[in-house]
Design an enzyme around this catalytic site. Structure first.
Site, mmCIF file in Angstrom:
data_model
loop_
_atom_site.group_PDB
_atom_site.id
_atom_site.type_symbol
_atom_site.label_atom_id
_atom_site.label_comp_id
_atom_site.label_asym_id
_atom_site.label_seq_id
_atom_site.Cartn_x
_atom_site.Cartn_y
_atom_site.Cartn_z
ATOM 1 N N GLY A 9 0.821 -1.199 0.000
ATOM 2 C CA GLY A 9 0.000 0.000 0.000
ATOM 3 C C GLY A 9 0.856 1.251 0.000
ATOM 4 N N CYS A 10 0.317 2.355 0.483
ATOM 5 C CA CYS A 10 1.012 3.646 0.491
ATOM 6 C C CYS A 10 2.419 3.506 1.057
ATOM 7 C CB CYS A 10 0.213 4.645 1.318
ATOM 8 S SG CYS A 10 1.055 6.210 1.588
#
Length: 211
Positions: free
Chosen positions: A50-51
């Site tokens: 993810g981020c």
């Protein structure tokens, strides 16, 4: 970053989009070349969860002084050369936001790094983490050697059965070409303590995996 459908996240997302149209830099570290800059026994590990702001932040907090020699956020798994953050955010380049870790295997093992990976994000959601949706936010382990592939598959099988108890979306694939993300992404949450953190990035309390 992008919080699909979440109005409160929009200002942060728009602020990221007005950054300069800079491109990534090719790092080019491989298991053979990493020793040119780091100790001879240093190894590479690359994960996507993810981020990448939060992924880097959590790994540095957990392993600084405990075997982590360096870490860079960047892009891997796509076809475009010198992809920019804006391009990657469209999903059109095929890249994942990822973290490349240089580590000392005498202080921390590859297995420990992957167990942490499965604790700190949700590997059951396909192409998303929390409100961030898109292939760039996919869960993936990019291996460099046959031994890393073996360890990744073994841990993933145990994690699916013993921890998450449902099908995982994590890809286990050979590491391809890596590109450093733009400078303003590196150590982002250290430089911007109030910056966006994906809500799915936190350590789960699981029992130790079976040996």
């Amino acid at each position: 970053m992008f919080a699909s459908g979440t109005i409160s996240m929009m200002p942060s997302f728009l602020a990221r989009l007005i950054r300069p149209f800079s491109s990534s830099t090719h790092l080019g570290l491989t298991p053979d070349t990493v020793a040119q800059k780091y100790p001879a026994n240093a190894q590479l590990a690359t994960v996507a969860a993810g981020c990448f702001w939060g992924v880097e932040h959590m790994y540095r907090k957990a392993f600084a002084g405990k075997g982590l020699l360096d870490a860079k956020v960047g892009y891997i798994g796509g076809d475009a050369k010198h992809p920019s953050y804006r391009q990657v955010c469209t999903g059109s380049t095929g890249h994942a936001e990822a973290l490349q870790i240089v580590f000392d295997p005498e202080q921390v093992s590859y297995r420990q790094l992957l167990e942490f990976f499965y604790r700190m994000h949700d590997p059951t959601t396909l192409n998303s983490q929390g409100p961030d949706v898109g292939t760039q936010y996919r869960s993936a382990i990019f291996f460099y050697t046959d031994e890393q592939e073996r360890i990744a598959k073994d841990i993933t099988e145990k994690v699916q059965k013993e921890w998450w108890k449902k099908k995982l979306s994590t890809e286990i694939i050979p590491a391809g070409e890596w590109w450093d993300a733009e400078d303003y992404h590196q150590l982002y949450l250290d430089k911007n303590p109030s910056g966006y953190e994906c809500p799915s990035h936190f350590l789960r309390k699981f029992e130790p995996l079976s040996s």
